[in-house]
Structures are given as C-alpha cells and as structure tokens.
Design an enzyme around this catalytic site. Structure first.
Site, PDB file in Angstrom:
ATOM      1  N   ASP A 203      -0.368   0.762  -2.742  1.00  0.00           N
ATOM      2  CA  ASP A 203       0.596   0.309  -1.755  1.00  0.00           C
ATOM      3  C   ASP A 203       0.140  -1.058  -1.218  1.00  0.00           C
ATOM      4  O   ASP A 203      -0.211  -1.930  -1.996  1.00  0.00           O
ATOM      5  CB  ASP A 203       0.743   1.358  -0.645  1.00  0.00           C
ATOM      6  CG  ASP A 203       1.969   1.137   0.226  1.00  0.00           C
ATOM      7  OD1 ASP A 203       3.068   1.528  -0.181  1.00  0.00           O
ATOM      8  OD2 ASP A 203       1.817   0.559   1.321  1.00  0.00           O
ATOM      9  N   TYR A 358       5.274  -5.594   6.657  1.00  0.00           N
ATOM     10  CA  TYR A 358       6.614  -5.717   6.081  1.00  0.00           C
ATOM     11  C   TYR A 358       7.291  -7.005   6.543  1.00  0.00           C
ATOM     12  O   TYR A 358       8.105  -7.578   5.811  1.00  0.00           O
ATOM     13  CB  TYR A 358       7.468  -4.506   6.473  1.00  0.00           C
ATOM     14  CG  TYR A 358       7.017  -3.251   5.768  1.00  0.00           C
ATOM     15  CD1 TYR A 358       7.547  -2.889   4.535  1.00  0.00           C
ATOM     16  CD2 TYR A 358       6.030  -2.439   6.325  1.00  0.00           C
ATOM     17  CE1 TYR A 358       7.117  -1.754   3.877  1.00  0.00           C
ATOM     18  CE2 TYR A 358       5.587  -1.305   5.667  1.00  0.00           C
ATOM     19  CZ  TYR A 358       6.132  -0.968   4.445  1.00  0.00           C
ATOM     20  OH  TYR A 358       5.689   0.148   3.789  1.00  0.00           O
ATOM     21  N   HIS A 416       2.751   8.354  -5.401  1.00  0.00           N
ATOM     22  CA  HIS A 416       2.374   7.119  -4.722  1.00  0.00           C
ATOM     23  C   HIS A 416       1.049   7.260  -3.959  1.00  0.00           C
ATOM     24  O   HIS A 416       0.292   6.297  -3.852  1.00  0.00           O
ATOM     25  CB  HIS A 416       3.483   6.714  -3.762  1.00  0.00           C
ATOM     26  CG  HIS A 416       3.296   5.394  -3.115  1.00  0.00           C
ATOM     27  ND1 HIS A 416       3.268   4.199  -3.816  1.00  0.00           N
ATOM     28  CD2 HIS A 416       3.119   5.048  -1.807  1.00  0.00           C
ATOM     29  CE1 HIS A 416       3.088   3.189  -2.982  1.00  0.00           C
ATOM     30  NE2 HIS A 416       3.001   3.681  -1.755  1.00  0.00           N
TER      31      HIS A 416
END
Length: 420
Positions: A203, A358, A416
């Site tokens: 990630d 983000y 993930h």
C-alpha cells in the site's frame, strides 16, 4: 544531516479514562434496524449491517473473534479488560519515540534475545512500512516470528507513518511519502546506527519502500503492491473494458496466454476502479471533512475501515467467513485484528491525519514521475503477488516500473493486507 533526538522507550498503555469513555460510547451506540434498502446482496452497498452489528456487539462486550473464530474473552469482560490484554501482547517487543526533523516518530523494535550461539552471526536490519487503513500492529505476527530465526538473524523495525498512530502528523502541508521515507532512512542510520538495511512495504508502504531504496544504505527492497502499468499492445482491450464492454480485457488476456491469477489481478483492478475507489476521492480532496466526522466516532471508524478489509482481502479469510475449519484459518485477518487497528486510530486521534497521503502523495501512483526512483533502478527488488490484491497485473507488466526485479513469487491465497 537531519535533526535527530534521542530515542525514548515507551509502553502502549492508553489511559483508563479513555477506555472507560469508549465503553460508554459503545454502550450508547445506535445502528439502523435494517439495511439501507431491501433486496441487497451482502456488502453490495458497502459495509454489511449484520457484520457491523456483530463486531460492535463483540467490541462492546470485549470478546472479538480470533483466527479460529473463537472469542478471546469472556462474554462480558468489557473493552478495557480486552484491550489491556492486547496491549500486553503488543508490549512484548519494545516501543520507542524519537524526534526527527521536528516530528515525534514512533517505532517498534523486534530483536531476538541474544545468546552465546549468536555471537558473530550477521544481522539483517529490516524496516517494514505499513499503509492505510493499516498501522504498526499488522507487522506484529510476522516480525515476532522472523526474529526467532538464527540463520540468518533479523532485527525488524516497524515505524508508524507520520500522522498514523503514535507518530506525530506532519507540521506543514505538502509533506509526501518521499519525506516520510527520508525520515525512516534517518531512523535506520542516524538513530539506530545501521550501515545498511533491507525494506518491505505494501500500500503506501510500497511507495515509502521505493523511496527508501534510493538511499545508498538500503541494499535490497521488496514490495507487494504495484498497480498495473500495461504495455501498449494491451491498450485496445483495456480501453474497451473502460468503455463498458465488460469482460473484454480479461478474456483477451486469457487468449494472450496470461496466467489465471494474472487475469484475476486485472479483474480486481477494474472492480476497484469501478466500485471501490470513491474513498480516495474524498480522502484526497477534502480529507478534513470526513476526518473530523470520524474523529471521535469509534463505530464510524469501524464501518469505514471494515469495508476496506472486506473488499481488499481474500474472501476465504476468517473475518468474513463463518466456516471455522477452513484451510485459511491461520490468517490474521480476523475480528480481533480489525478491532485492534480501529482502536489504534481511535485512541491516538489519528484517523483524520491518516488521510493526508491521499491529498499529498496520490499523484505518485496516478501520474508517477519515474525519475524520482532513478537512484533505485539498479537495486535488487522483489515482488510478491497475492490473488486478491486490490489492483494487480501480470508479472511482465512490472517492467514498466524500471526496477531491477530479482525475485517474484505468486502466492496461493491472500489479498492486500499481506503482512496479516
């Protein structure tokens, strides 16, 4: 040379008053009586109410399920008794904070007990970088096992990203994961004194790891997240898929001879683009709006994070199957681990600042500037492929990253959250 302080050992020991307040909030929590509308498939519109209700109830009572789908406490021991047990486990290996570039950075240091048999044996320093919605706790199980190795020997360093958990949030706008990697490199070298080290991440941690590999001190790197970079001859099929001709791209890749798991990775990538990436838009544009709304809302944090654990995990993992005897019961993606992650975000008041990458770093995935990783292009890199990764592609597509791939492994299960 970065400004560096002296490490200070700490314990994971949140105030009882905070845990008592959390208990009151959970006791008083309300959820809808029924799903948002009728006729839904499980998880079709997001978080499933039945699962959320079960987790909130188990959290309130202090008895979430572990990997074997067994309660970890008595029927009503409460949040505080359960969490103090979790803290005791997390404190098996020491935690520290250290100031680097004006930020208090938290890290956990996994190191095997020394013995005469270890004298002179080389040690491999290993830094693990987590992502979102993860935190430092996801490394605990593999790190505690890894340091049991005697040949080779490992020391595992698990920092919390700035703005996550016990690491202070960046002090100014514009802080990217390149900056976080610089701080982590300082941690490994100037603070801990390692001359060289290896790095792993998934990630956001995969980007941190790639920046760490730019350092001359990082000699080898491994990642488990590399969004697909398709070659030009696959573009027609991918464009048709984007245009709404569902199934064209996977079928075309099958006819081209790609491995079924590689095709599965592309299917997952399209599913993520079509149905699963709305969170990146709000976290990457107005992170404070959502962050402030979730800040003091434990059930809200759970609902937001749990949906990601479900969508991005192998569906055979224990948290999302009722089959307690399934062959994947050794997975640590279970109710206990999900709630542990939520507790870290809630008790450290860091859910809003965890959204910052983000806003500040998403372009590193969306419009990558490959020149940023020029110093790392000759370093040996490894990649592990998991069948239920949220965005994956064929092995041959990794060439577009311009890295020196020396290792590749295709795993039979997992998604993930590879560390778990």
């Amino acid at each position: 040379m970065s400004e560096v302080g002296q490490p200070r050992q700490i314990r994971i020991d949140f105030p009882e008053a905070d845990l008592d307040r959390l208990q009151r909030k959970l006791d008083d929590a309300r959820l809808p009586d029924q799903e948002i509308t009728g006729g839904l498939k499980p998880w079709e519109y997001g978080t499933e109410l039945v699962k959320l209700r079960q987790l909130v109830n188990d959290w309130t009572n202090g008895n979430p399920k572990d990997s074997m789908r067994q309660s970890v406490g008595s029927a009503r021991q409460g949040v505080k008794a359960w969490w103090k047990g979790v803290e005791s486990q997390l404190n098996r290996f020491p935690h520290y904070t250290v100031q680097i570039e004006g930020l208090d950075i938290h890290y956990q240091h996994f190191k095997s007990p020394s013995s005469n048999n270890d004298a002179g044996a080389p040690v491999i320093p290993f830094i693990f970088s987590h992502g979102w919605p993860g935190c430092f706790t996801e490394a605990f199980h593999f790190a505690s096992k890894l340091v049991e190795s005697r040949a080779p020997r490992f020391e595992v360093i698990v920092p919390s990203l700035p703005g996550y958990g016990l690491s202070q949030a960046p002090l100014k706008k514009g802080w990217t994961l390149k900056d976080s990697a610089r701080v982590f490199d300082t941690l490994m070298t100037s603070v801990l004194g390692f001359k060289s080290y290896m790095a792993q991440g998934g990630d956001w941690g995969s980007l941190v790891t790639r920046f760490l590999a730019n350092s001359p001190h990082c000699t080898i790197a491994h990642i488990n997240f590399a969004p697909p970079q398709p070659p030009i001859w696959t573009m027609p099929a991918l464009i048709l898929e984007h245009a709404g001709f569902k199934g064209v791209a996977p079928k075309s890749l099958e006819l081209m001879g790609y491995h079924p798991q590689e095709v599965q990775g592309i299917k997952r990538a399209f599913e993520y683009q079509d149905q699963g990436n709305a969170y990146t838009k709000i976290q990457g544009t107005q992170p404070s709006t959502l962050g402030y709304g979730l800040y003091d809302n434990p059930v809200g944090i759970l609902s937001w994070i749990m949906e990601k654990f479900h969508a991005w995990s192998d569906p055979r993992c224990p948290a999302f199957t009722t089959n307690s005897t399934n062959q994947f019961s050794h997975s640590f993606i279970n109710d206990q681990e999900i709630l542990t992650t939520v507790m870290i975000y809630y008790l450290t008041n860091s859910v809003h600042t965890s959204f910052l990458p983000y806003k500040e770093s998403m372009q590193l995935f969306q419009k990558p500037d490959w020149k940023l990783w020029e110093p790392a292009k000759h370093k040996p890199f490894g990649y592990s492929s998991f069948p239920y990764e949220l965005a994956a592609g064929p092995k041959s597509w990794l060439a577009k990253y311009g890295l020196n791939w020396q290792y590749y492994k295709m795993h039979d299960y997992g998604g993930h959250f590879a560390a778990l």
